[in-house]
Design an enzyme around this catalytic site. Structure first.
Site, PDB file in Angstrom:
ATOM      1  N   LYS A   1      38.419  25.809  -1.272  1.00  0.00           N
ATOM      2  CA  LYS A   1      37.869  24.400  -0.794  1.00  0.00           C
ATOM      3  C   LYS A   1      37.279  24.309   0.353  1.00  0.00           C
ATOM      4  O   LYS A   1      37.225  24.962   1.261  1.00  0.00           O
ATOM      5  CB  LYS A   1      39.236  23.744  -0.646  1.00  0.00           C
TER       6      LYS A   1
ATOM      7  N   ARG B   1      52.957  14.495  -1.060  1.00  0.00           N
ATOM      8  CA  ARG B   1      51.329  14.202  -1.008  1.00  0.00           C
ATOM      9  C   ARG B   1      51.151  13.916  -2.440  1.00  0.00           C
ATOM     10  O   ARG B   1      51.385  12.837  -3.063  1.00  0.00           O
ATOM     11  CB  ARG B   1      50.653  15.406  -0.452  1.00  0.00           C
TER      12      ARG B   1
ATOM     13  N   HIS C   1      53.981  22.782  -3.476  1.00  0.00           N
ATOM     14  CA  HIS C   1      53.081  23.106  -2.193  1.00  0.00           C
ATOM     15  C   HIS C   1      54.330  22.972  -1.005  1.00  0.00           C
ATOM     16  O   HIS C   1      55.008  22.095  -1.221  1.00  0.00           O
ATOM     17  CB  HIS C   1      52.115  22.371  -2.083  1.00  0.00           C
TER      18      HIS C   1
ATOM     19  N   ARG D   1      48.439  31.384  -3.868  1.00  0.00           N
ATOM     20  CA  ARG D   1      47.356  30.568  -3.276  1.00  0.00           C
ATOM     21  C   ARG D   1      46.653  31.286  -1.986  1.00  0.00           C
ATOM     22  O   ARG D   1      47.440  30.695  -0.927  1.00  0.00           O
ATOM     23  CB  ARG D   1      47.420  29.290  -3.615  1.00  0.00           C
TER      24      ARG D   1
ATOM     25  N   TYR E   1      24.421  15.382  31.182  1.00  0.00           N
ATOM     26  CA  TYR E   1      24.507  13.944  31.331  1.00  0.00           C
ATOM     27  C   TYR E   1      25.560  13.736  32.248  1.00  0.00           C
ATOM     28  O   TYR E   1      26.884  14.360  32.363  1.00  0.00           O
ATOM     29  CB  TYR E   1      25.106  13.366  29.896  1.00  0.00           C
TER      30      TYR E   1
ATOM     31  N   CYS F   1      26.088  18.619  24.834  1.00  0.00           N
ATOM     32  CA  CYS F   1      25.098  17.687  24.644  1.00  0.00           C
ATOM     33  C   CYS F   1      25.092  17.593  23.148  1.00  0.00           C
ATOM     34  O   CYS F   1      25.799  18.401  22.258  1.00  0.00           O
ATOM     35  CB  CYS F   1      23.552  17.665  25.043  1.00  0.00           C
TER      36      CYS F   1
ATOM     37  N   ASP G   1      22.821  18.622  21.010  1.00  0.00           N
ATOM     38  CA  ASP G   1      22.244  19.794  20.540  1.00  0.00           C
ATOM     39  C   ASP G   1      22.001  21.039  21.365  1.00  0.00           C
ATOM     40  O   ASP G   1      21.644  22.154  21.004  1.00  0.00           O
ATOM     41  CB  ASP G   1      20.610  19.526  20.153  1.00  0.00           C
TER      42      ASP G   1
END
Ligand code: PLP
Length: 372
Positions: A41, A137, A167, A221, A267, A313, A315
């Site tokens: 997933k 859940r 689960h 799993r 910055y 930053c 990027d």
């Protein structure tokens, strides 16, 4: 898949051999008739669902698991034969595609089954009943509901009960009380079924690695440790075999400069050089998943740790270099250089979260490059 030309040197390198090694080690640990459900997933926990699926199947996994219908459709468009189980909720409208494409759906509502029955499916839809034994859940919580859900499925020829599962909420913890209560509740509720479905499964990674082997049942799993990460500190300390992390995060210096004492970086000018220093600029920022909270985290260059200085930053970010390296020098943000390792767990600690979250937050802008 099509070859894409990458120009920016930032990349997540995925070692598919590590994934296969982790599965093969697990195989040794499991009883021989236990199937491995490879949990892929969230784009294979950020590692790439299709590539991981192929590697996992080669290494012995027989079923794939995803969280959403969309993920199942994506996987099915690349992999035609292997069973795919959707662990999350699916709407009634997904049943037709699922039945036609051998997608196993999780079910926890009699009304859902009755609505699907009205669709008059021509292919048989395989269902896995989800029992909520303590996660709070998805899943039914009583034998009464189980009985009625089972009967609704049995009443139609278009659907087949293929599995039943639950689960665990605390499988990765040392304390076993809550876990044992869940185990018992599941076993008690199972008594209601007149026939055992093909796949009864309860074990996630933590259960498979550190709990009693009798809980392996028909299938386990396998999620986080397929990617070479331990589900918790407790499991990490009690592993039955060593794990190999599959993901590293790498880039290169794209600029190197000398700053004089008193000059600042980034910055807000939050870092100011106390003496003359060499600063390296990295083409990775928070839009890549290198969150601003990682300010001060170190990276590896030439086998040595170098700190990120100034604010990260969108990027780019800047590091304090131990000396004047040249542009193009390799920088490892997660991974190993010359026996020094920065683990995903180190990032998780720094960000006050769990390792599961780290590969998921490395965004799509970072290409996944595969080695095998
Ligand atoms: C994600 C998930 C798993 C895998 O959990 P790991 O801890 O990564 O092994 C197993 N079962 C369900 C229902 C899940 O949602």
């Amino acid at each position: 898949m099509e070859e894409i030309q990458y120009y920016r040197p930032t990349k997540a390198v995925i070692d598919l051999r590590a994934i296969q090694e982790n599965i093969k080690q697990l195989r040794e640990h499991l009883q021989s008739d236990v199937q491995i459900i490879a949990v892929i997933k969230a784009n294979g926990y950020g590692h790439g669902d299709i590539e991981v699926a192929h590697a996992a199947i080669q290494a012995g996994a027989t079923i794939l698991a995803v969280a959403t219908p969309e993920e199942a459709v994506h996987v099915r468009s690349h992999i035609s034969n292997t069973d795919i189980l959707v662990l999350g909720a699916s709407p009634v409208s997904f049943a037709t595609y699922a039945a036609q494409n051998n997608i196993l759906l999780t079910v926890f509502s009699k009304e859902w089954v009755e609505q699907v029955a009205l669709l008059q499916l021509t292919n048989k839809l395989k269902l896995h009943i989800k029992m909520d034994t303590g996660m709070g859940r998805l899943g039914i919580t009583s034998t009464y509901e189980l009985q009625h859900l089972y009967e609704a499925i049995a009443a139609t020829k278009q659907m087949e009960l293929d599995g039943i599962f639950t689960h665990f909420a605390t499988a990765d913890e040392k304390d076993t009380q809550y876990f044992n209560e869940q185990v018992k509740l599941f076993a008690d509720m199972l008594q209601v079924l007149p026939v055992k479905p093909r796949l009864v499964h309860v074990a996630n990674t933590a259960t498979a690695l550190v709990k009693d082997r009798s809980l392996q049942l028909d299938a386990i799993r396998f999620g986080i440790s397929m990617y070479g990460l331990a589900p918790s500190h407790y499991v990490a300390e009690n592993l039955p075999f060593p794990l190999k992390p599959a993901m590293s995060l790498e880039t290169e210096l794209v600029h190197v400069k000398k700053l004089a004492a008193g000059q600042s970086v980034g910055y807000g000018a939050t870092y100011t050089a106390k003496e003359d220093v060499f600063i390296g600029t990295l083409p990775i920022g928070y839009a890549d998943g290198m969150l601003r909270k990682l300010t001060g985290q170190t990276v590896l260059i030439d086998g040595k740790r170098a700190p990120i200085v100034g604010r990260i930053c969108m990027d780019q970010c800047m590091i304090l270099l131990p000396k004047a390296y040249t542009v193009g020098e390799k920088v490892t943000l997660i991974g190993t250089q010359q026996n020094v390792t920065i683990s995903l767990d180190e990032w998780a600690n720094k960000l006050d979260t769990i390792n599961y979250e780290i590969p998921c937050i490395i965004t799509n802008r970072v290409p996944r490059i595969y080695t095998s």
